[in-house]
Design a protein around this motif. Sequence first.
Motif, PDB file in Angstrom:
ATOM      1  N   LEU A 488      20.315  18.378  -6.718  1.00  0.00           N
ATOM      2  CA  LEU A 488      19.007  17.738  -6.567  1.00  0.00           C
ATOM      3  C   LEU A 488      17.935  18.739  -6.136  1.00  0.00           C
ATOM      4  N   ALA A 489      18.294  19.608  -5.223  1.00  0.00           N
ATOM      5  CA  ALA A 489      17.321  20.574  -4.683  1.00  0.00           C
ATOM      6  C   ALA A 489      18.088  21.694  -3.999  1.00  0.00           C
ATOM      7  N   GLU A 490      17.349  22.649  -3.526  1.00  0.00           N
ATOM      8  CA  GLU A 490      17.927  23.728  -2.732  1.00  0.00           C
ATOM      9  C   GLU A 490      17.298  23.686  -1.345  1.00  0.00           C
ATOM     10  N   TYR A 491      18.140  23.815  -0.338  1.00  0.00           N
ATOM     11  CA  TYR A 491      17.635  23.829   1.036  1.00  0.00           C
ATOM     12  C   TYR A 491      17.599  25.257   1.537  1.00  0.00           C
ATOM     13  N   ASP A 492      16.414  25.695   1.894  1.00  0.00           N
ATOM     14  CA  ASP A 492      16.229  27.047   2.412  1.00  0.00           C
ATOM     15  C   ASP A 492      16.505  27.022   3.919  1.00  0.00           C
ATOM     16  N   ALA A 493      17.625  27.648   4.315  1.00  0.00           N
ATOM     17  CA  ALA A 493      18.032  27.599   5.722  1.00  0.00           C
ATOM     18  C   ALA A 493      17.058  28.340   6.624  1.00  0.00           C
ATOM     19  N   PHE A 498      12.931  22.033   1.497  1.00  0.00           N
ATOM     20  CA  PHE A 498      13.606  21.756   0.230  1.00  0.00           C
ATOM     21  C   PHE A 498      12.807  22.361  -0.924  1.00  0.00           C
ATOM     22  N   ILE A 499      13.547  22.911  -1.882  1.00  0.00           N
ATOM     23  CA  ILE A 499      12.934  23.521  -3.067  1.00  0.00           C
ATOM     24  C   ILE A 499      13.448  22.770  -4.286  1.00  0.00           C
ATOM     25  N   PHE A 500      12.518  22.249  -5.091  1.00  0.00           N
ATOM     26  CA  PHE A 500      12.887  21.459  -6.274  1.00  0.00           C
ATOM     27  C   PHE A 500      12.614  22.269  -7.538  1.00  0.00           C
ATOM     28  N   GLU A 501      13.530  22.135  -8.473  1.00  0.00           N
ATOM     29  CA  GLU A 501      13.376  22.873  -9.729  1.00  0.00           C
ATOM     30  C   GLU A 501      12.356  22.219 -10.644  1.00  0.00           C
TER      31      GLU A 501
END
Length: 927
Positions: A488-493, A498-501
């Motif tokens: 669904l997304a990428e979580y930048d620790a 959240f980063i959505f494509e």
Amino acid sequence: MAFVIFLIPCFVVSTDMAFSCQNAEDFVGASSPGDIIIGGLFAVHSEMLHLEEDPIKPVIQNCAGFEIQVFLQTLAMIHAIETINNSTLLSGVTLGYEIYDTCAEVTKAMASALRFLSKFNSSEDAVEFKCNYSDYIPRVKAVTGASYSEVSMAVSRLLALQLIPQVSPASSAEILSDKIRFPSFFRTIPSDFHQTRAMTRLICESGWNWIGVIATDDDNGRFALESFGVQAMANNVCIAFKEMLPAYLSDSTFHTKVDQAIEKIVKETRVNVIVVFMRQFHVLKLFKKAIERNVNKIWIASDNWSAAVKISTIPNIRQLGTVVGFGFKNGDISSFQEFLRNLHEKPTDNNKFLREYIMLLSVCAHLEYHDFQTCIANQSQDDLLENDGIKPPIWRDDFLNANVEPGFIHSTILAVYAIAHAIKGRCKDRDCKDPSAFTPWELLEELKKVVVIHDGEEIKFDSNGDLSTSYDVLLWKEIDGHMEITTLAEYDAEKGGFIFEDEEKKKDFLALKKVQSTCSQPCRPGQMKKVTESPHTCCYECVYCPENHFSNRTDMDYCYRCNNKSYWAPINSTTCYRKAIYFLAWTDWFAIFLLLLSAFGVVLVLSICVIFTKNLDTPVVKASGGLTVCYIILFSHFLIFLSTIFFIDVPTEFKCKTRQAVFGISFTLCISCILIKSLKILLAFSFDPKLQNFLKCMYKPIPTVLTCTGIQVIICTFWLIFRTPFVHQNFSIPRAVILECNEGSIVAFGIMLGYIAALAFICFIFAFKGRKLPENYNEAKFITFGMLIYFIAWIVFIPVYATTFGKYLPAVEIIVVLISNYGILCCTFLPKCYIIIYKQETNTKSAFLKMVYTYSSKSAGSVAVSQVSLDSKSSSFRATVTDLSKTENDSVNGNCHFQVPGQPLIKGKVLPKNAARTMVRKRVSSI
């Protein structure tokens, strides 16, 4: 001296068991020789078969519940080692491996760890006890694993004895970052700190604050729950309930605890979001029971099971609701997938896990996909041995690839490569074909600073031994009738976002917000939370913001106060409004009325000035003190009327300073001149020698006026210098700001008014004494009335001014100024103007003398006429009538005693009234 421990992991062998462990080699799951051996710990089976609830003998039992996902991790480790051996990374040095099955049990993992600690090339697998292991060469140089944090904690403490590096691809407990307790532990995944923070961020952004948590009752579950609790509390997320399930499926209370957890979920109807920190086989049991009870919630998955295919393929899994979780960031695993496709060609002699998998295929391959998974998970090692050889194996290429969890596979490969690069750094200047070329603790130091570029990714451990990578946010989404695990997304620790494509995935993320999971309904803007008796801060009532407070967002804990006093807010407000600014404006009807009165006063002053100028030589004007005195008095009245304009419109510093000073000095000048006139009148008609002498000393017109006015100037000067008036914003009215002049010092203001009042009182006393003089020319009587009007106006003004507030406060002062000014002006000049205009026959010298004579004749019974003098040189006259000496009045038949001033009383001589009149006439004629 060293003590030696001899290790045989299978301590007692049961003769009635089909599977036996005769020596240590039987304990190894998969192995391969090499110059440098790397150990592996993986929970290939989910549980141990405890045949006895209270075991008497220390026997390590067989395992059950073959875990395909963990089996794939062992294959990933083997694949990575083979790839490294086939590359030039280590320049001819080969890596070997020994992989053990922990069966998700700490005790069995400890047995494996003991073998890792045994001395290299020891025929008896002995672990020597030493005070210093610096030169000790154990069986392995490093360890990959374990699968679960609880196992890693126990194993890491053992490995720390010899500082053997341990790199886990799956243990995420936050406590493992503590380098004091776990000095040799590393991992290729983020700490649970980042995962729980990511979960909390997801919960907050979705608008949820009332959730449930289910975790396994082991170290990993407890630490994850503790970390999540801290993050939740920091973000105002409340945990409605916490359910702990036994860590081992063999626990007799496991199913009861699952039923209790499901019952709690069903009971808490307001809880629609459940966070699950459990192992895959726990989640499998929980979900099957939840499907039976028709539970429909949002499930937030931890990294342990967020990408578990065997759970996502449970029949009717869609009935559970939505599953969204966090998985480890994956990489390119295409080479591993190719490895899996050729796996059936690999030998199974040194890989018991692979041999067991092939045996499972022969037993379960005829079943459908999910049933096939269930069949594999439910087979024990004893069952496989009983069925061994009955059915030929049927290889299924699709099954392994379908169960690959890319995150775990990628982290396992990274763990092997990190160890390999550390070995490369250590082998730069030594022959590593010799196992004694370096010790594990030396490799540990190299591992701390290793930097690996693998598939374009930089691998570097931080000071805690963690790999700070991001997470993939996974959403279980039904596509074409099948549940697919999508990213669904990428979580930048690092950034915590959240980063959505693409927008489509963002829409899926926003769709989660449609589900409400709150203890209370959200408070609208204009409201705030009021905590109830509930121990949870998320359970509250919504109350309106009080006046002068506002809230502009939902679910605010408190309302903001309108910081600036120039703003206000009504009850239940979402913003502050600028207060209306009030002052006595030019356009105000009352201000216009007062200005008209002031303008009329100015016109009246000018009219009087014209009248007096035209009648300069008349006795009335001369009797008023002459044109100069009249002009000064009229000019002061003009300034007083003019000062009222400074009370109107927007107050400024200039207006505030000017208005009181102009009024005070002008009024003092006016009263001073009138005081001189009162003294003059009293002096002219006073025949008492002592009083005349006193009045003559006091009667100095110019010095008196200058002194009286100068004192007021000094008062106003000190006032303006030390406590000057200023513009003040009055906020006493809730929704308005009153712009007004603050007098700076009430004391100075009172002294100014008190000084005027003192002069007016003296003037009143002098005028009162001359109130019975000739009627048409008696200024004293009208001055008395004027002073009375002044006193009444200002006495009424004090309480009214003290109790009045608002924009009409200046109007109160204007009114009293106008009343007192009009009163004195009218009483002083209007009677004279009336005589000048309408009674011109009385405005002559003869009429004046006749009036004095008439007045003296009427007063002959009680007063004596002393002197009437005419100043023929200046063509002016001065007449004075006063009480000089009281005589005994026996008033018999109109007779009285008579005394001529300066002569002794003619005792016993009684003159008739006509005789007295004759004497007055002679006296006046002689003067």
